[in-house]
Design an enzyme around this catalytic site. Structure first.
Site, PDB file in Angstrom:
ATOM      1  N   TRP A 116       7.060  37.801 -28.798  1.00 37.74           N
ATOM      2  CA  TRP A 116       8.650  38.462 -28.731  1.00 37.74           C
ATOM      3  C   TRP A 116       8.879  38.162 -28.098  1.00 37.74           C
ATOM      4  O   TRP A 116      10.520  38.284 -27.218  1.00 37.74           O
ATOM      5  CB  TRP A 116       7.838  39.558 -28.596  1.00 37.74           C
ATOM      6  CG  TRP A 116       6.757  41.194 -29.397  1.00 37.74           C
ATOM      7  CD1 TRP A 116       7.729  41.386 -30.496  1.00 37.74           C
ATOM      8  CD2 TRP A 116       5.966  41.058 -29.917  1.00 37.74           C
ATOM      9  NE1 TRP A 116       7.466  41.921 -30.898  1.00 37.74           N
ATOM     10  CE2 TRP A 116       5.538  42.451 -30.752  1.00 37.74           C
ATOM     11  CE3 TRP A 116       5.293  40.835 -28.677  1.00 37.74           C
ATOM     12  CZ2 TRP A 116       4.752  42.116 -31.931  1.00 37.74           C
ATOM     13  CZ3 TRP A 116       3.980  40.184 -29.553  1.00 37.74           C
ATOM     14  CH2 TRP A 116       3.475  41.676 -30.526  1.00 37.74           C
ATOM     15  N   ASP A 117       8.718  36.419 -27.128  1.00 36.46           N
ATOM     16  CA  ASP A 117       9.245  36.549 -26.159  1.00 36.46           C
ATOM     17  C   ASP A 117       9.343  37.362 -24.869  1.00 36.46           C
ATOM     18  O   ASP A 117      10.136  36.904 -23.736  1.00 36.46           O
ATOM     19  CB  ASP A 117      10.722  35.400 -25.739  1.00 36.46           C
ATOM     20  CG  ASP A 117      11.666  35.154 -25.215  1.00 36.46           C
ATOM     21  OD1 ASP A 117      10.873  34.257 -24.768  1.00 36.46           O
ATOM     22  OD2 ASP A 117      12.900  34.398 -25.180  1.00 36.46           O
ATOM     23  N   TYR A 118       8.077  37.939 -24.694  1.00 37.32           N
ATOM     24  CA  TYR A 118       7.691  38.749 -22.952  1.00 37.32           C
ATOM     25  C   TYR A 118       7.482  38.188 -22.603  1.00 37.32           C
ATOM     26  O   TYR A 118       6.623  38.029 -21.399  1.00 37.32           O
ATOM     27  CB  TYR A 118       7.267  39.814 -23.887  1.00 37.32           C
ATOM     28  CG  TYR A 118       7.803  40.932 -24.528  1.00 37.32           C
ATOM     29  CD1 TYR A 118       8.938  41.158 -23.931  1.00 37.32           C
ATOM     30  CD2 TYR A 118       6.829  41.640 -25.186  1.00 37.32           C
ATOM     31  CE1 TYR A 118       9.836  42.287 -24.897  1.00 37.32           C
ATOM     32  CE2 TYR A 118       8.273  43.336 -25.622  1.00 37.32           C
ATOM     33  CZ  TYR A 118       8.902  43.099 -25.673  1.00 37.32           C
ATOM     34  OH  TYR A 118       9.809  43.887 -26.152  1.00 37.32           O
ATOM     35  N   ASP A 119       7.036  36.262 -22.757  1.00 37.39           N
ATOM     36  CA  ASP A 119       7.286  36.128 -21.347  1.00 37.39           C
ATOM     37  C   ASP A 119       7.280  36.329 -19.843  1.00 37.39           C
ATOM     38  O   ASP A 119       8.232  36.755 -19.689  1.00 37.39           O
ATOM     39  CB  ASP A 119       7.260  34.065 -21.328  1.00 37.39           C
ATOM     40  CG  ASP A 119       9.052  34.014 -21.556  1.00 37.39           C
ATOM     41  OD1 ASP A 119       9.152  35.276 -21.315  1.00 37.39           O
ATOM     42  OD2 ASP A 119       9.454  33.267 -21.254  1.00 37.39           O
ATOM     43  N   LYS A 144       8.770  41.933 -18.905  1.00 41.45           N
ATOM     44  CA  LYS A 144       9.633  41.732 -19.615  1.00 41.45           C
ATOM     45  C   LYS A 144       9.375  43.142 -20.378  1.00 41.45           C
ATOM     46  O   LYS A 144       9.940  43.639 -21.038  1.00 41.45           O
ATOM     47  CB  LYS A 144       9.542  40.730 -20.646  1.00 41.45           C
ATOM     48  CG  LYS A 144      10.437  39.911 -20.223  1.00 41.45           C
ATOM     49  CD  LYS A 144      10.738  38.361 -21.099  1.00 41.45           C
ATOM     50  CE  LYS A 144      11.138  37.567 -20.250  1.00 41.45           C
ATOM     51  NZ  LYS A 144      11.571  35.907 -21.315  1.00 41.45           N
TER      52      LYS A 144
END
Length: 419
Positions: A116-119, A144
């Site tokens: 989810w690109d929750y880096d 995030k």
């Protein structure tokens, strides 16, 4: 390291390097894909490509000799079955590195198998955490997805319960979706799941179109798996929750100040054949031009899917967001308990409006915001961050804005104080 989000699996390495502060010589390297390589690669070789990098800010404890690295996810962002066991272990984790050896002492993962690109975009904030047995050397880690984690910075153990909670399954094949995710028992900035009633527009037609999109999209709450046969809703979007800038802490009053985003993304995975037919190539690849047809987050070359991201889920005609305001807020949190002290929308409509035309209205709608705050001993919060280009002084006790001043451009960075 260079950040090439959403471009290709074969991205620059996320290797972390330590340098001698006196001589500038390389002291060590940590390549999680090749931990035996602790110096420079041999001629003709490279560090492991595509591994999670640290694109935000590290923090360090001089007494413990540990540096805390907030890592991103592996290349590519929205597909994970290409990742190695080591990448799955360390991606989207806070990693404590022993600064004398360059070896990990511990790590804490905030999202399992992140697609989810929750880096981790926020640095960890070091604190002396109050407890019944005295203070504990700890850190607060924002995320995030909105959760705030409080960890013992010596060991990485959470000082509050972390629940491994079941999350939605499904998505595309072949891809692996983690069955559980770690939810913090301390505090979360995440809001309740979206409903159709949350859809919004400047006219009934806009609202109707956003409601139609909501009904057509895949959405089962937080961590809805990415899909290709239809759009899916990611909420919070990849800007958070907390993104870069992180939180501020008043250690005397025992208060955390957290500004945050409150927007969904409206995304779709594009099958490789469809993406290739559209001529999608990584930015700066031969013939690609400066931007792909999907914007900067796009081709994911080397994986089975490209990605189309509508960040903030903007309505096509007016450019306004489909979710009703607010789109961002600022909150004061009791450090000892994690309880909310006050919470309010953050950012006015003065620089925002339909068709990209600034409305100049001084109404607190709550805007997207990136960049953190700083607090002073007198009880003032100083922050820019919001898209209205205002720099504010806020009373930490009440959340009231005491004064504001217009900046010549966006203030998406942390202020600092000095004498």
């Amino acid at each position: 390291a260079q950040v090439k989000d959403g471009q290709a699996e074969d991205a620059p390495s996320g290797v972390i390097r330590g340098y001698d502060a006196v001589s500038g010589a390389l002291a060590w390297a940590w390549d999680l894909g090749n931990p035996d390589l602790t110096g420079m690669p041999r001629d003709g070789e490279t560090y492991t490509r595509g591994t999670p990098n640290m694109w935000t800010t590290a923090t360090g404890d001089e007494q413990l000799g540990l540096v805390y690295l907030p890592l991103g996810n592996s290349s590519v962002d929205y597909y994970g079955s290409n990742r190695s066991e080591a990448e799955n272990e360390f991606a989207t984790s806070l990693v404590a590195i022993d600064v004398t050896t360059g070896k990990p002492a511990w790590h804490f993962q905030t999202v399992h198998h992140d697609v989810w690109d929750y880096d981790l975009g926020s640095q960890a904030t070091l604190i002396d955490f109050p407890s019944a047995d005295g203070t504990v050397p700890a850190l607060v880690l924002p995320s995030k997805q909105g959760d705030l984690y409080v960890l013992d910075r010596r060991t990485g153990e959470s000082l509050f319960p972390v629940e491994e909670r079941a999350v939605p399954q499904g998505g595309v094949e072949p891809d692996y979706i983690a069955k559980v995710q770690p939810f913090s028992g301390y505090h979360t900035l995440a809001k309740p799941p979206l409903t159709e009633a949350d859809m919004w527009g400047m006219s009934p037609i806009d609202q109707l179109w956003c409601r139609i999109q909501f009904r057509q999209a895949a959405y089962d709450g937080q961590y809805t798996p990415p899909t290709s046969d239809r759009y899916w809703i990611q909420y919070p979007g990849y800007n958070g929750g907390s993104d870069w800038g992180g939180i501020a802490v008043d250690p005397t009053r025992g208060i955390i100040v957290a500004n945050y985003n409150d927007m969904p993304n409206h995304n779709r995975l594009i099958p490789r054949e469809e993406a290739d037919e559209a001529g999608l190539k990584p930015i700066n690849a031969p013939g690609a031009g400066g931007e792909t047809a999907l914007g900067e987050a796009g081709p994911q070359t080397g994986s089975p899917y490209a990605i189309q991201v509508n960040a903030g889920w903007r309505e096509d005609f007016t450019g306004l967001l489909c979710k009703e305001p607010p789109y961002g807020g600022i909150r004061a949190i009791d450090l000892a308990t994690g309880k909310t002290l006050w919470d309010r929308p953050f950012g006015t409509a003065r620089r925002n409006g339909p068709f990209g035309i600034p409305s100049m209205l001084p109404i607190d709608i709550g805007t997207p915001n990136n960049g953190g705050s700083v607090v002073t001993a007198s009880g003032l919060i100083f922050i820019a961050a919001a898209t209205d280009d205002l720099f504010r002084a806020i009373d930490i006790k009440t959340g009231e804005t005491l004064w504001s001043a217009a900046l010549p451009a966006g203030g998406q960075a942390n202020p600092f104080v000095f004498e």
